[in-house]
Each structure stands twice: as C-alpha cells, then as structure tokens.
Design a protein around this motif. Structure first.
Motif, PDB file in Angstrom:
ATOM      1  N   VAL A 103       0.836  -1.200   0.000  1.00  0.00           N
ATOM      2  CA  VAL A 103       0.000   0.000   0.000  1.00  0.00           C
ATOM      3  C   VAL A 103       0.874   1.254   0.000  1.00  0.00           C
ATOM      4  O   VAL A 103       0.640   2.195  -0.770  1.00  0.00           O
ATOM      5  CB  VAL A 103      -0.946   0.015   1.218  1.00  0.00           C
ATOM      6  N   LEU A 104       1.914   1.257   0.832  1.00  0.00           N
ATOM      7  CA  LEU A 104       2.757   2.447   0.956  1.00  0.00           C
ATOM      8  C   LEU A 104       3.630   2.662  -0.273  1.00  0.00           C
ATOM      9  O   LEU A 104       3.843   3.804  -0.685  1.00  0.00           O
ATOM     10  CB  LEU A 104       3.609   2.346   2.218  1.00  0.00           C
ATOM     11  N   ARG A 105       4.122   1.582  -0.882  1.00  0.00           N
ATOM     12  CA  ARG A 105       4.942   1.774  -2.083  1.00  0.00           C
ATOM     13  C   ARG A 105       4.085   2.244  -3.243  1.00  0.00           C
ATOM     14  O   ARG A 105       4.515   3.065  -4.059  1.00  0.00           O
ATOM     15  CB  ARG A 105       5.765   0.537  -2.425  1.00  0.00           C
ATOM     16  N   GLU A 106       2.854   1.755  -3.348  1.00  0.00           N
ATOM     17  CA  GLU A 106       1.973   2.228  -4.411  1.00  0.00           C
ATOM     18  C   GLU A 106       1.490   3.649  -4.113  1.00  0.00           C
ATOM     19  O   GLU A 106       1.313   4.449  -5.044  1.00  0.00           O
ATOM     20  CB  GLU A 106       0.791   1.278  -4.591  1.00  0.00           C
ATOM     21  N   HIS A 107       1.293   3.980  -2.841  1.00  0.00           N
ATOM     22  CA  HIS A 107       0.944   5.342  -2.458  1.00  0.00           C
ATOM     23  C   HIS A 107       2.054   6.288  -2.889  1.00  0.00           C
ATOM     24  O   HIS A 107       1.799   7.358  -3.462  1.00  0.00           O
ATOM     25  CB  HIS A 107       0.729   5.402  -0.938  1.00  0.00           C
ATOM     26  N   ARG A 108       3.285   5.907  -2.625  1.00  0.00           N
ATOM     27  CA  ARG A 108       4.415   6.721  -3.039  1.00  0.00           C
ATOM     28  C   ARG A 108       4.487   6.790  -4.560  1.00  0.00           C
ATOM     29  O   ARG A 108       4.718   7.863  -5.142  1.00  0.00           O
ATOM     30  CB  ARG A 108       5.725   6.158  -2.490  1.00  0.00           C
ATOM     31  N   GLY A 109       4.302   5.654  -5.219  1.00  0.00           N
ATOM     32  CA  GLY A 109       4.370   5.619  -6.671  1.00  0.00           C
ATOM     33  C   GLY A 109       3.306   6.473  -7.327  1.00  0.00           C
ATOM     34  O   GLY A 109       3.575   7.197  -8.291  1.00  0.00           O
ATOM     35  N   ASP A 110       2.095   6.410  -6.808  1.00  0.00           N
ATOM     36  CA  ASP A 110       1.025   7.246  -7.352  1.00  0.00           C
ATOM     37  C   ASP A 110       1.358   8.724  -7.185  1.00  0.00           C
ATOM     38  O   ASP A 110       1.105   9.537  -8.078  1.00  0.00           O
ATOM     39  CB  ASP A 110      -0.298   6.932  -6.642  1.00  0.00           C
ATOM     40  N   GLY A 111       1.935   9.077  -6.044  1.00  0.00           N
ATOM     41  CA  GLY A 111       2.347  10.461  -5.828  1.00  0.00           C
ATOM     42  C   GLY A 111       3.475  10.869  -6.757  1.00  0.00           C
ATOM     43  O   GLY A 111       3.546  12.024  -7.201  1.00  0.00           O
ATOM     44  N   HIS A 112       4.347   9.925  -7.064  1.00  0.00           N
ATOM     45  CA  HIS A 112       5.444  10.192  -7.988  1.00  0.00           C
ATOM     46  C   HIS A 112       4.917  10.509  -9.385  1.00  0.00           C
ATOM     47  O   HIS A 112       5.421  11.423 -10.059  1.00  0.00           O
ATOM     48  CB  HIS A 112       6.373   8.982  -8.042  1.00  0.00           C
ATOM     49  N   LEU A 113       3.884   9.778  -9.816  1.00  0.00           N
ATOM     50  CA  LEU A 113       3.301  10.041 -11.129  1.00  0.00           C
ATOM     51  C   LEU A 113       2.686  11.432 -11.172  1.00  0.00           C
ATOM     52  O   LEU A 113       2.773  12.126 -12.195  1.00  0.00           O
ATOM     53  CB  LEU A 113       2.248   8.989 -11.468  1.00  0.00           C
ATOM     54  N   ALA A 114       2.069  11.858 -10.081  1.00  0.00           N
ATOM     55  CA  ALA A 114       1.525  13.212 -10.024  1.00  0.00           C
ATOM     56  C   ALA A 114       2.636  14.243 -10.125  1.00  0.00           C
ATOM     57  O   ALA A 114       2.480  15.281 -10.789  1.00  0.00           O
ATOM     58  CB  ALA A 114       0.737  13.399  -8.727  1.00  0.00           C
ATOM     59  N   ALA A 115       3.778  13.959  -9.500  1.00  0.00           N
ATOM     60  CA  ALA A 115       4.910  14.880  -9.573  1.00  0.00           C
ATOM     61  C   ALA A 115       5.470  14.938 -10.993  1.00  0.00           C
ATOM     62  O   ALA A 115       5.852  16.013 -11.480  1.00  0.00           O
ATOM     63  CB  ALA A 115       5.999  14.445  -8.590  1.00  0.00           C
ATOM     64  N   LEU A 116       5.525  13.805 -11.670  1.00  0.00           N
ATOM     65  CA  LEU A 116       5.992  13.779 -13.059  1.00  0.00           C
ATOM     66  C   LEU A 116       5.048  14.564 -13.958  1.00  0.00           C
ATOM     67  O   LEU A 116       5.480  15.309 -14.845  1.00  0.00           O
ATOM     68  CB  LEU A 116       6.110  12.338 -13.556  1.00  0.00           C
ATOM     69  N   ALA A 117       3.739  14.380 -13.741  1.00  0.00           N
ATOM     70  CA  ALA A 117       2.763  15.125 -14.539  1.00  0.00           C
ATOM     71  C   ALA A 117       2.910  16.621 -14.291  1.00  0.00           C
ATOM     72  O   ALA A 117       2.814  17.426 -15.225  1.00  0.00           O
ATOM     73  CB  ALA A 117       1.349  14.656 -14.195  1.00  0.00           C
TER      74      ALA A 117
END
Length: 292
Positions: A163-177
């Motif tokens: 859950v936490l790694r995907e939470h971080r990953g989803d946030g990373h995609l928002a940062a890339l966007a």
C-alpha cells in the motif's frame, strides 16, 4: 533534503525490497505457473500480480487503465499482456494466488523470522502507517488498501508495504505530470541523471525511435544536452520531482512517533538484509534507489 523527507526516503528504501520480492521469488513463479501463466519471463505474472487489485467484477483492468496506472511502460508492452492476463485467471484468483506466493516466499526468505514477535511488531507499525494513508487520487494505493487484511503478521507486513509503495508511486506520477514529463520522457530524464543505465530502462520496451524523440523534446526544453546527459535545469527538475514525491509520501508517517519510527527501522533492518542478500532482486532497477 530536510531531515523529515530523508526519513521518508529511508522508509521507502527499507520497504521496497520487501514488496518487490514477489516479482522475483521462485515461489511466486510456481504459483503463477499453477494459474496457467507462462513463466519463461517475469512479465505475465508481474502484470497479473500488480494489476489484480484494479480488477472489477472478475473482468480485470484493461490496457488503458493499467498503462495509466503503471505509467512508465510502453502502451504497446501493456497491450501485449493486458487484458490477456485475465483470460488465464480472474483478478480474484490472482489475488488468492498472490497471497500464497507472498506467504511461501517470505517463509523461505525470512525463515523463522517470518513468525517472530519482532516481525509482528513491525507489521503492526507499518499497517498503522498504511491505514493512515490518504489514497484519494491514488488508484494503485487505493485498490490495495481496499483489500481485506490477512491474519498472519508477515502477510500484513507485505500488504502494508505494498500500500505504501503504491501510495508513493502514485504520488510520484503526479509529480511527473506536474513537471510535464510524459512516461517515456520520465525515463529518459531519469537515465540522464544517472538513475540507471539506458539498458535497464529498456525493460519498459519503448522503441529506439520513441526514446530518441523523447530525448529531442527534452533537449528543446533545455533539460538534456545534445549528448543525452542532463543539463543543470534537467537535474533541478528531477530533484524537484523527487522532493515532491517525498512530500506526497510523508503524511502517513506522521502517525508514528519518532521513537516508533526508530524502532521500525531497527525491526526492518534484518528483513531488508534478508531481501537484499537473497540474490533475488536486481542490483540496478528503474527506481534509482540509492542514486537519487
């Protein structure tokens, strides 16, 4: 990097290998083969294991949804595996097998440590953090957070780490966007700062032409030099992406006291050593751990 964000990054570094063993453990490939997946390469089971929580009513997530959620993979690559993986086994069946795979892999990887009070203590702490994570707008984190919690502490640990790694990953995609980096540009710019060799990113199967065109776009933006290395502006942008990623991942960790975080680091250390020392995980990955 602030001390707080440094601690958030540290927790990611400790938990990521504990999540990632699923994609490399022999036990996981055995479970995938039992479902009917080809295991001569890791991608059929990878897409099934990771996308299964996104499945809806046994149909499973389609290629567009998976490509958007996974982001860095070439859409052509995703199309090669999704939705075909759901013709082999339903998302529900994959999730059941995923639980068995993690159970078997952890028992092999950790031995007696899989069932110790210390692992149960670590699992309880990481679960508290995972349950504190706001998954709004984070599809992979939300999908995994919605799953029922298992009973065994070592499986709780894996699910909370996921859950936490995907939470971080989803946030990373928002940062890339936010940085206006499309999926292939994200990889090209990451390679340009030395996060990993170009050959490592080739696993995402963007064509040479797509990679070159992305590089040309980044050169026009002043983010890459003609030789493919990052300019000062390019390095600054990637640093900003990482900072925003850490900031987006920080909130759940506030549920723990400083003493509890220190205790969790102590508890996770031996488990991290077991995962890294197993030889299952690649030494160099597309995540840039230890390099960014």
């Amino acid at each position: 990097m602030s001390d707080e964000l440094g601690r958030v990054r540290q927790m990611w570094h400790l938990l990521e290998p504990l999540h990632a063993v699923l994609y490399y453990a022999p036990e996981a490939f055995e479970e995938a083969a039992a479902l009917g997946y080809a295991v001569d390469e890791r991608w059929p089971s990878y897409f099934a294991w990771r996308a299964a929580p996104l499945g809806e009513e046994g149909v499973g997530a389609g290629a567009d949804r998976v490509a958007e959620a996974f982001y860095s993979f070439s859409p052509a690559m995703v199309d090669a595996y999704v939705p075909a993986v759901w013709s082999v086994a339903s998302p529900a069946a994959v999730l059941e097998a995923r639980g068995r795979a993690v159970d078997r892999a952890y028992r092999t990887l950790l031995g007696e440590a899989a069932t110790t009070p210390e692992t149960a203590e670590a699992a309880a702490l990481v679960r508290r953090v995972a349950e504190a994570a706001d998954t709004t707008g984070r599809p992979l984190a939300a999908a995994n957070a919605a799953l029922p919690w298992p009973d065994e502490p070592h499986l709780v640990l894996w699910q909370a780490a996921t859950v936490l790694r995907e939470h971080r990953g989803d946030g990373h995609l928002a940062a890339l966007a936010g940085a206006e980096l499309d999926p292939v540009e994200a990889l090209v710019s990451f390679a340009a700062i030395g996060a990993a060799r170009r050959e490592v990113f080739a696993s995402r199967r963007w064509s040479d032409e797509e990679w070159s065109q992305a590089g040309e776009r980044l050169v026009k933006r002043g983010l890459l030099a003609d030789d493919g290395t990052a300019t000062e502006a390019g390095r600054a942008l990637r640093a900003e992406v990482e900072r925003r990623t850490d900031e987006a991942a920080a909130a759940p960790w506030q549920v723990l006291t400083d003493q509890e975080r220190e205790r969790l680091v102590e508890l996770l250390g031996p488990l991290w050593v077991a995962a890294i020392g197993s030889g299952l995980l690649p030494m160099e990955t597309t995540l840039g751990i230890g390099k960014v």
